[in-house]
Design a protein around this motif. Sequence first.
Motif, PDB file in Angstrom:
ATOM      1  N   VAL A 112      38.403  31.749  38.246  1.00  0.00           N
ATOM      2  CA  VAL A 112      39.560  32.964  38.479  1.00  0.00           C
ATOM      3  C   VAL A 112      39.153  33.856  39.624  1.00  0.00           C
ATOM      4  O   VAL A 112      40.383  34.465  40.131  1.00  0.00           O
ATOM      5  CB  VAL A 112      39.111  33.979  37.206  1.00  0.00           C
ATOM      6  CG1 VAL A 112      37.867  34.746  37.413  1.00  0.00           C
ATOM      7  CG2 VAL A 112      40.228  35.091  36.875  1.00  0.00           C
ATOM      8  N   ASP A 113      38.116  33.729  40.226  1.00  0.00           N
ATOM      9  CA  ASP A 113      38.075  34.343  41.569  1.00  0.00           C
ATOM     10  C   ASP A 113      38.884  33.923  42.759  1.00  0.00           C
ATOM     11  O   ASP A 113      38.928  34.710  43.575  1.00  0.00           O
ATOM     12  CB  ASP A 113      36.552  34.535  41.917  1.00  0.00           C
ATOM     13  CG  ASP A 113      36.041  32.927  42.184  1.00  0.00           C
ATOM     14  OD1 ASP A 113      36.343  32.242  41.124  1.00  0.00           O
ATOM     15  OD2 ASP A 113      35.564  32.623  43.260  1.00  0.00           O
ATOM     16  N   LEU A 114      39.270  32.707  42.517  1.00  0.00           N
ATOM     17  CA  LEU A 114      40.177  32.188  43.586  1.00  0.00           C
ATOM     18  C   LEU A 114      41.546  32.654  43.400  1.00  0.00           C
ATOM     19  O   LEU A 114      42.487  32.395  44.355  1.00  0.00           O
ATOM     20  CB  LEU A 114      39.995  30.740  43.568  1.00  0.00           C
ATOM     21  CG  LEU A 114      38.787  30.269  43.733  1.00  0.00           C
ATOM     22  CD1 LEU A 114      38.491  28.454  43.568  1.00  0.00           C
ATOM     23  CD2 LEU A 114      38.232  30.685  45.097  1.00  0.00           C
ATOM     24  N   LEU A 115      41.983  33.121  42.304  1.00  0.00           N
ATOM     25  CA  LEU A 115      43.505  33.660  42.121  1.00  0.00           C
ATOM     26  C   LEU A 115      43.788  34.871  43.062  1.00  0.00           C
ATOM     27  O   LEU A 115      42.920  35.580  43.231  1.00  0.00           O
ATOM     28  CB  LEU A 115      43.705  34.048  40.528  1.00  0.00           C
ATOM     29  CG  LEU A 115      43.701  32.785  39.723  1.00  0.00           C
ATOM     30  CD1 LEU A 115      43.691  33.560  38.176  1.00  0.00           C
ATOM     31  CD2 LEU A 115      44.836  31.902  39.876  1.00  0.00           C
ATOM     32  N   PRO A 116      45.037  34.833  43.494  1.00  0.00           N
ATOM     33  CA  PRO A 116      45.358  36.326  44.318  1.00  0.00           C
ATOM     34  C   PRO A 116      45.321  37.273  43.676  1.00  0.00           C
ATOM     35  O   PRO A 116      45.348  37.275  42.269  1.00  0.00           O
ATOM     36  CB  PRO A 116      47.017  35.819  44.874  1.00  0.00           C
ATOM     37  CG  PRO A 116      46.936  34.231  44.540  1.00  0.00           C
ATOM     38  CD  PRO A 116      46.123  33.775  43.495  1.00  0.00           C
ATOM     39  N   LYS A 117      44.889  38.353  44.090  1.00  0.00           N
ATOM     40  CA  LYS A 117      44.762  39.714  43.522  1.00  0.00           C
ATOM     41  C   LYS A 117      45.905  40.164  42.735  1.00  0.00           C
ATOM     42  O   LYS A 117      45.678  40.976  41.784  1.00  0.00           O
ATOM     43  CB  LYS A 117      44.051  40.763  44.561  1.00  0.00           C
ATOM     44  CG  LYS A 117      42.823  40.419  45.076  1.00  0.00           C
ATOM     45  CD  LYS A 117      42.206  41.777  45.918  1.00  0.00           C
ATOM     46  CE  LYS A 117      40.628  41.738  46.178  1.00  0.00           C
ATOM     47  NZ  LYS A 117      40.502  40.301  46.902  1.00  0.00           N
ATOM     48  N   SER A 118      47.071  39.627  43.176  1.00  0.00           N
ATOM     49  CA  SER A 118      48.439  40.122  42.660  1.00  0.00           C
ATOM     50  C   SER A 118      48.411  39.296  41.175  1.00  0.00           C
ATOM     51  O   SER A 118      49.593  39.691  40.279  1.00  0.00           O
ATOM     52  CB  SER A 118      49.395  39.753  43.288  1.00  0.00           C
ATOM     53  OG  SER A 118      49.673  38.360  43.897  1.00  0.00           O
ATOM     54  N   THR A 119      47.753  38.395  40.871  1.00  0.00           N
ATOM     55  CA  THR A 119      47.890  37.849  39.622  1.00  0.00           C
ATOM     56  C   THR A 119      47.642  38.502  38.393  1.00  0.00           C
ATOM     57  O   THR A 119      46.559  39.468  38.330  1.00  0.00           O
ATOM     58  CB  THR A 119      46.801  36.629  39.496  1.00  0.00           C
ATOM     59  OG1 THR A 119      47.015  35.658  40.498  1.00  0.00           O
ATOM     60  CG2 THR A 119      46.936  35.744  38.466  1.00  0.00           C
ATOM     61  N   ASN A 120      48.451  38.623  37.545  1.00  0.00           N
ATOM     62  CA  ASN A 120      48.110  39.206  36.134  1.00  0.00           C
ATOM     63  C   ASN A 120      47.103  38.650  35.270  1.00  0.00           C
ATOM     64  O   ASN A 120      47.932  37.619  34.564  1.00  0.00           O
ATOM     65  CB  ASN A 120      49.619  39.475  35.454  1.00  0.00           C
ATOM     66  CG  ASN A 120      49.659  40.288  34.136  1.00  0.00           C
ATOM     67  OD1 ASN A 120      48.817  40.312  33.457  1.00  0.00           O
ATOM     68  ND2 ASN A 120      50.407  41.314  34.207  1.00  0.00           N
ATOM     69  N   GLN A 121      46.437  38.857  35.169  1.00  0.00           N
ATOM     70  CA  GLN A 121      45.318  37.963  34.209  1.00  0.00           C
ATOM     71  C   GLN A 121      45.481  38.027  32.905  1.00  0.00           C
ATOM     72  O   GLN A 121      45.149  37.086  32.143  1.00  0.00           O
ATOM     73  CB  GLN A 121      43.595  38.558  34.761  1.00  0.00           C
ATOM     74  CG  GLN A 121      43.235  38.311  36.002  1.00  0.00           C
ATOM     75  CD  GLN A 121      41.843  38.511  36.001  1.00  0.00           C
ATOM     76  OE1 GLN A 121      41.157  38.332  34.989  1.00  0.00           O
ATOM     77  NE2 GLN A 121      41.285  38.518  37.352  1.00  0.00           N
TER      78      GLN A 121
ATOM     79  N   THR B  69      40.628  21.881  47.355  1.00  0.00           N
ATOM     80  CA  THR B  69      39.854  23.018  46.583  1.00  0.00           C
ATOM     81  C   THR B  69      39.538  24.212  47.112  1.00  0.00           C
ATOM     82  O   THR B  69      38.941  24.203  47.969  1.00  0.00           O
ATOM     83  CB  THR B  69      38.403  22.290  46.008  1.00  0.00           C
ATOM     84  OG1 THR B  69      38.840  20.916  45.345  1.00  0.00           O
ATOM     85  CG2 THR B  69      37.784  23.083  44.825  1.00  0.00           C
ATOM     86  N   PRO B  70      40.223  25.229  46.505  1.00  0.00           N
ATOM     87  CA  PRO B  70      40.175  26.481  47.033  1.00  0.00           C
ATOM     88  C   PRO B  70      38.574  26.964  47.033  1.00  0.00           C
ATOM     89  O   PRO B  70      37.865  26.602  46.362  1.00  0.00           O
ATOM     90  CB  PRO B  70      40.806  27.423  46.016  1.00  0.00           C
ATOM     91  CG  PRO B  70      41.834  26.452  45.387  1.00  0.00           C
ATOM     92  CD  PRO B  70      41.250  25.002  45.293  1.00  0.00           C
ATOM     93  N   LYS B  71      38.209  27.592  48.098  1.00  0.00           N
ATOM     94  CA  LYS B  71      36.877  28.336  48.414  1.00  0.00           C
ATOM     95  C   LYS B  71      36.738  29.614  48.439  1.00  0.00           C
ATOM     96  O   LYS B  71      35.835  30.449  48.003  1.00  0.00           O
ATOM     97  CB  LYS B  71      36.237  27.768  49.501  1.00  0.00           C
ATOM     98  CG  LYS B  71      36.225  26.018  49.666  1.00  0.00           C
ATOM     99  CD  LYS B  71      35.582  25.574  51.004  1.00  0.00           C
ATOM    100  CE  LYS B  71      35.568  24.198  51.258  1.00  0.00           C
ATOM    101  NZ  LYS B  71      36.962  23.760  51.193  1.00  0.00           N
ATOM    102  N   LYS B  72      38.189  30.164  48.827  1.00  0.00           N
ATOM    103  CA  LYS B  72      38.014  31.712  48.771  1.00  0.00           C
ATOM    104  C   LYS B  72      39.572  32.175  48.016  1.00  0.00           C
ATOM    105  O   LYS B  72      40.108  31.097  47.789  1.00  0.00           O
ATOM    106  CB  LYS B  72      38.193  32.332  50.264  1.00  0.00           C
ATOM    107  CG  LYS B  72      37.030  31.913  51.124  1.00  0.00           C
ATOM    108  CD  LYS B  72      36.973  32.308  52.393  1.00  0.00           C
ATOM    109  CE  LYS B  72      35.966  32.150  53.279  1.00  0.00           C
ATOM    110  NZ  LYS B  72      36.195  32.602  54.800  1.00  0.00           N
ATOM    111  N   GLU B  73      39.809  33.392  47.878  1.00  0.00           N
ATOM    112  CA  GLU B  73      40.959  33.895  47.225  1.00  0.00           C
ATOM    113  C   GLU B  73      41.983  33.283  48.041  1.00  0.00           C
ATOM    114  O   GLU B  73      42.144  33.372  49.177  1.00  0.00           O
ATOM    115  CB  GLU B  73      41.084  35.389  47.100  1.00  0.00           C
ATOM    116  CG  GLU B  73      42.227  35.904  46.711  1.00  0.00           C
ATOM    117  CD  GLU B  73      42.428  37.598  47.110  1.00  0.00           C
ATOM    118  OE1 GLU B  73      43.668  37.831  46.860  1.00  0.00           O
ATOM    119  OE2 GLU B  73      41.260  38.027  47.428  1.00  0.00           O
TER     120      GLU B  73
END
Length: 367
Positions: free
Chosen positions: A106-115, A239-243
């Motif tokens: 979940v840490d890789l999702l953009p901050k704008s994502t509605n969890q 594979t994403p490593k960062k947001e």
Amino acid sequence: MDNNVICEGCGSILQTEDEKEIGYIPKSSLQKKNLLCKRCFQLRHYNKHETVSLDSDDFLDLVSTIRDTDSLIIHLIDIFDVDGTLLKSLPRIVGTNPIILVGNKVDLLPKSTNQRKVRNWLFNQAKEAGMNVLDVFLISSMKSYNIEELAMEMETRRENKDIYVVGVTNVGKSTFINHFIKRSTGIKEAITTSYFPGTTLGFIEIPLDRNSALIDTPGIVNRHQMAHYVSKNDLKIITPKKEIKPRNYQLHRGQTLFIGGLARLDFIKGAKQTFVCFFSNEVPIHRTKLENADALYERQVSELLSPPDQETLSILPPLVKRAYRLNEPYTDVVFPGLGWVTILDSDVTVEAYSPKGVNISIRKSFN
């Protein structure tokens, strides 16, 4: 080597040929008295847990006993590859045992994502698969995000029962389990295998108290995952490593987006608008005219359109086209194992390409 020689830690038949398979032991270790496979050796001497992997048929045979237990199930999935990591066969594996669905990375999702939207969507996906889901958690095994909250929920829900952790390969199950090894034992130095009694089923038991344990099951290999069609180098790239940073592209109909050379999205019909791309920051996205797309792919795949590299190209299935009519605004076209593209307007027709066997899906946007 003698097929009757088994690992004293987990009971697996020892072999020296394939390091990735169950029971691997280096030839140099065969002269020792107490023979342990690489997995058990690392567990005993370095407190390092490594999940084994099995093909689906073998996996189903090994874990069929879970449905006969009275236990709590933790099903770990990858938020970026729900289609490839959500086990649709889980209800017949675990029976009526309750499930906590855990979405990792979940840490890789953009901050704008509605969890909240992500949790609700995952719950509905699991419900459609017939799963008896108690709750949905979003975590990061790497960053330890929400791990402690999940641990407390597990303790409350299990009611002194065993907990089985189930998941496919490449979802971060080893890292997740390692958190609980340290949490359960309270030590970081070397430990003995008495903490982790193995069986011929390949289960590893991490004691929670005198009567119950957290039980790791072998990771299932799902051949419909993108991860199985790319090289190790390409897997690191996709594979994403960062947001993830959203990338916006203004498109007219008759234009195409290439996601490296692993996927493609054609804008067939609709008003000029923004396509928002959510992929690993290292994956290049290339825009071109639809009329030039086929020729560009033939000429530039693994060059300008990379990944794939040459190793991936040798095993990658051909790209298959699927057409979609999008009647609602803010719709995601999801490329499993890669990411997704959010299309902001309604009344849009697109054609999406992915490797044969890696199925594209459509969902309401999380943003």
